[in-house]
Design an enzyme around this catalytic site. Structure first.
Site, PDB file in Angstrom:
ATOM      1  N   SER A  57      16.966   4.327  14.013  1.00 54.09           N
ATOM      2  CA  SER A  57      16.276   3.970  15.247  1.00 54.09           C
ATOM      3  C   SER A  57      16.096   5.224  16.090  1.00 54.09           C
ATOM      4  O   SER A  57      16.860   6.193  15.978  1.00 54.09           O
ATOM      5  CB  SER A  57      17.111   2.952  16.020  1.00 54.09           C
ATOM      6  OG  SER A  57      16.686   2.866  17.356  1.00 54.09           O
ATOM      7  N   CYS A  70       8.835  -6.344  23.997  1.00 48.01           N
ATOM      8  CA  CYS A  70       7.983  -5.157  23.857  1.00 48.01           C
ATOM      9  C   CYS A  70       6.499  -5.473  23.936  1.00 48.01           C
ATOM     10  O   CYS A  70       5.718  -4.704  24.495  1.00 48.01           O
ATOM     11  CB  CYS A  70       8.292  -4.454  22.536  1.00 48.01           C
ATOM     12  SG  CYS A  70      10.039  -4.066  22.293  1.00 48.01           S
ATOM     13  N   CYS A 119       5.888  -2.611  20.513  1.00 42.09           N
ATOM     14  CA  CYS A 119       7.053  -2.248  19.713  1.00 42.09           C
ATOM     15  C   CYS A 119       6.672  -1.241  18.627  1.00 42.09           C
ATOM     16  O   CYS A 119       5.503  -1.096  18.253  1.00 42.09           O
ATOM     17  CB  CYS A 119       7.693  -3.498  19.097  1.00 42.09           C
ATOM     18  SG  CYS A 119       9.372  -3.220  18.475  1.00 42.09           S
ATOM     19  N   ASP A 120       7.692  -0.617  18.078  1.00 41.24           N
ATOM     20  CA  ASP A 120       7.569   0.619  17.307  1.00 41.24           C
ATOM     21  C   ASP A 120       6.409   0.693  16.322  1.00 41.24           C
ATOM     22  O   ASP A 120       5.584   1.596  16.371  1.00 41.24           O
ATOM     23  CB  ASP A 120       8.858   0.852  16.501  1.00 41.24           C
ATOM     24  CG  ASP A 120      10.072   0.994  17.392  1.00 41.24           C
ATOM     25  OD1 ASP A 120       9.943   0.814  18.600  1.00 41.24           O
ATOM     26  OD2 ASP A 120      11.156   1.281  16.860  1.00 41.24           O
ATOM     27  N   CYS A 127      11.539  -0.583  24.494  1.00 41.71           N
ATOM     28  CA  CYS A 127      12.854   0.013  24.767  1.00 41.71           C
ATOM     29  C   CYS A 127      12.724   1.291  25.587  1.00 41.71           C
ATOM     30  O   CYS A 127      11.858   2.131  25.330  1.00 41.71           O
ATOM     31  CB  CYS A 127      13.586   0.288  23.468  1.00 41.71           C
ATOM     32  SG  CYS A 127      13.948  -1.193  22.512  1.00 41.71           S
ATOM     33  N   GLU A 187      16.075   0.492   9.545  1.00 39.85           N
ATOM     34  CA  GLU A 187      16.739   1.372  10.503  1.00 39.85           C
ATOM     35  C   GLU A 187      18.229   1.029  10.532  1.00 39.85           C
ATOM     36  O   GLU A 187      18.616  -0.110  10.302  1.00 39.85           O
ATOM     37  CB  GLU A 187      16.144   1.202  11.901  1.00 39.85           C
ATOM     38  CG  GLU A 187      14.729   1.735  12.004  1.00 39.85           C
ATOM     39  CD  GLU A 187      14.153   1.600  13.408  1.00 39.85           C
ATOM     40  OE1 GLU A 187      14.820   0.993  14.271  1.00 39.85           O
ATOM     41  OE2 GLU A 187      13.039   2.088  13.632  1.00 39.85           O
TER      42      GLU A 187
END
Length: 551
Positions: free
Chosen positions: A467, A46, A119-120, A191, A441
């Protein structure tokens, strides 16, 4: 310049000497100093390519008359840590990212800051830092990974998680699982579906803190380097205009970002993150606003995990800008909200170019669904609320016996062993912000349920998180959490639990007297960590209904 306090005057000669040691010149130090906050890390795809993008951002800053100074912070790969103790670090990293960027930028008195995310948690973490600093600032998202190819179809890491459940249930061979594992993630980028990273990248453009049409450009697309160069130049223009982060992060901008999440079937994590961003920006925001906006906003984008397409398909169709154009045309968007470019989001939306024949973003008269993809449920099991994603499935009511697990690992084992049966309501507790700590998650569990072909007959609720790849009737962020003595702690195996999406209710079918009686005997569990960052976070973190911010 703000940075003069560090670099100007005879008394600052020692500081200048230190800066010259790493290559900066007197000419460099006469210019505005721009912090380039990078979340590059070699662990996972990511953020892996952000070094390259940061180099281009710095070129853009120099070309526009600034002096960039790059620094790094942490990142946790959710896809790698999922289902392990390491996943507890993910949400905590959001606070560390915000804290570390704030500290470096504040210490060095940067004149402006650009933050690179992937990433998140790096996305909200960087935006939270910009809100705290309130200097000219913007966020650049590294972009989505390309789709993998398996047995003639596009796949993402979501397919691999679900394949684990399919393999355990005997629906997929070990050889097929290995082939899918090898093909699902073909290179750098976050993702590929409208999971948390792409959801928050979409929200970033609608917040106005990322220039419109930058986030949806994929990680490996040749145009991404040009986007990065342009970001550097746009930031310098923002500095010259004197526009600061909180000028952008207004109540209207946050409502626009919520609209973008529900219109694209985005991740439930957006609720946590937008509450946290609003908190840092000094904007009052209640969790019920998400439901109110979702109820009047159509679901327009047919994106995974509930739909057919991935983020790269959205880019080819016209990008996030096209979604903005639809919402502008519908009269739903706060079109006068200003963005980092100096233009309003309405002006930016009007520039969208729709690809002829695209099927990713529906027209206003033919939405995927008439209302958005997120709802907030309350009831005697969730007095402060919980979040349910309704994009991608049609279950609106479910009532069944509870199967109760006090950690994710026990539940995953139960799914794998066939203990969960059609009609059940799975309860995973003591996984909240304080109880986890870190609010893991549950993609391992939810994907295993899908892989076992139980997603149409089993519901799940947790005080943890999901998620962005999760789908099915799943209630996350149940608050108050079990570790704080929330009603979820009172649930016993065999109790009937009812989901009623239309009535926005989540209830445990016992009397109020029985609930009180059970909770009288309840004792808070011993904290799982006695020292270190996990223990510190557990002591400081607020309810998920408030964004799980540290106070």
């Amino acid at each position: 310049m703000r940075s003069d306090i560090i670099k100007t005057g005879y008394d600052r000669a020692p500081a200048r000497a230190m800066l010259k040691a790493v290559g900066f010149t007197d000419e460099d130090l006469k210019k505005p100093i721009i912090g380039v906050a990078n979340t590059w890390i070699e662990v996972g795809p990511c953020n892996f390519h952000l070094r390259r993008l940061a180099a281009r951002v710095k070129e853009g800053i120099r070309a526009a008359g600034g002096t960039p100074m790059e620094f790094n912070t942490v990142s946790i790969s959710d896809g790698i840590t999922m289902g392990t103790e390491g996943m507890k670090a993910s949400l905590i990293s959001r606070e560390v990212i915000a804290d570390s960027i704030e500290l470096v930028a504040q210490a060095n008195q940067f004149d402006a800051v650009v933050a690179l995310s992937g990433c998140d948690k790096t996305i909200p973490g960087t935006i939270m830092a910009l809100a705290r600093l309130d200097v000219p600032g913007m966020m650049l998202y590294g972009g989505s990974i390309a789709a993998g190819s398996f047995e003639g179809r596009d796949v993402t890491v979501q397919d691999v998680f679900e394949a684990v459940g399919a393999h355990a249930a005997g629906h997929m061979s070990a050889e097929q699982l290995k082939a899918l594992e090898d093909a699902a993630c073909p290179g750098p980028g976050a993702c590929g579906g409208q999971f948390t990273a792409n959801t928050m990248a979409t929200a970033g453009e609608f917040l106005g803190i990322s220039p419109m049409s930058t986030a949806s450009v994929p990680a490996t697309d040749g145009d991404k380097d040009d986007v990065a160069f342009g970001i550097g130049q746009t930031l310098m223009d923002m500095l010259e205009r004197g526009t600061k982060a909180r000028d952008i992060l207004t109540r209207e901008a946050i409502e626009n970002s919520i609209m973008s999440v529900v219109a694209t079937g985005g991740s439930t994590n957006a609720v946590l993150h937008l509450l946290a961003i609003a908190n840092e920006a000094g904007v009052e925001l209640d969790i019920d606003v998400f439901d109110q906006i979702s109820n009047k906003t159509p679901l327009l984008a047919d994106l995974k995990p509930g739909g057919r397409f991935v983020a790269i398909d959205l880019h080819k169709a016209g990008g996030i800008q096209l979604v903005a154009q639809r919402l502008h045309e519908a009269g739903l968007l706060h079109s006068d909200a200003i963005t980092v470019t100096g233009k309003t989001i309405g002006e930016e939306a009007q520039k969208a170019e729709e690809t002829e024949g695209q099927e990713v973003v529906r027209s206003l008269d033919n939405p995927v669904k008439e209302t958005g993809g997120l709802v907030i449920l309350k009831g005697n099991l969730a007095p402060e609320g919980c979040v349910v994603k309704i994009a991608g499935h049609d279950m609106r009511h479910h009532s069944g016996p509870a199967r109760v697990y006090d950690c994710e690992e026990d539940c995953f084992e139960a799914v794998q062993s066939g203990e969960i049966k059609p009609g059940d309501v799975v309860v995973i507790r003591y996984e909240g912000p304080m109880g986890g700590p870190g609010m893991r998650e549950m993609l391992g569990v939810t994907a295993a349920i899908v892989g076992a072909k139980l997603d149409d007959s089993v519901a799940l609720l947790t005080d943890g998180r999901f998620s962005g790849a999760t789908h099915g009737l799943m209630a996350g962020h149940v608050a108050p959490e079990a570790a704080r003595g929330g009603p979820i702690a009172a649930v016993q195996n065999g109790d009937t639990i009812t989901f009623d999406v239309e009535k926005r209710q989540l209830n445990l079918e016992i009397t109020e007297e029985e609930m009180k009686s059970r909770m009288q005997d309840w004792q808070a569990p011993t904290p799982r960590y006695a020292r270190g960052v996990m223990a510190k976070y557990a002591r400081l973190v607020s309810s998920a209904a408030e964004g799980a911010v540290c106070v």
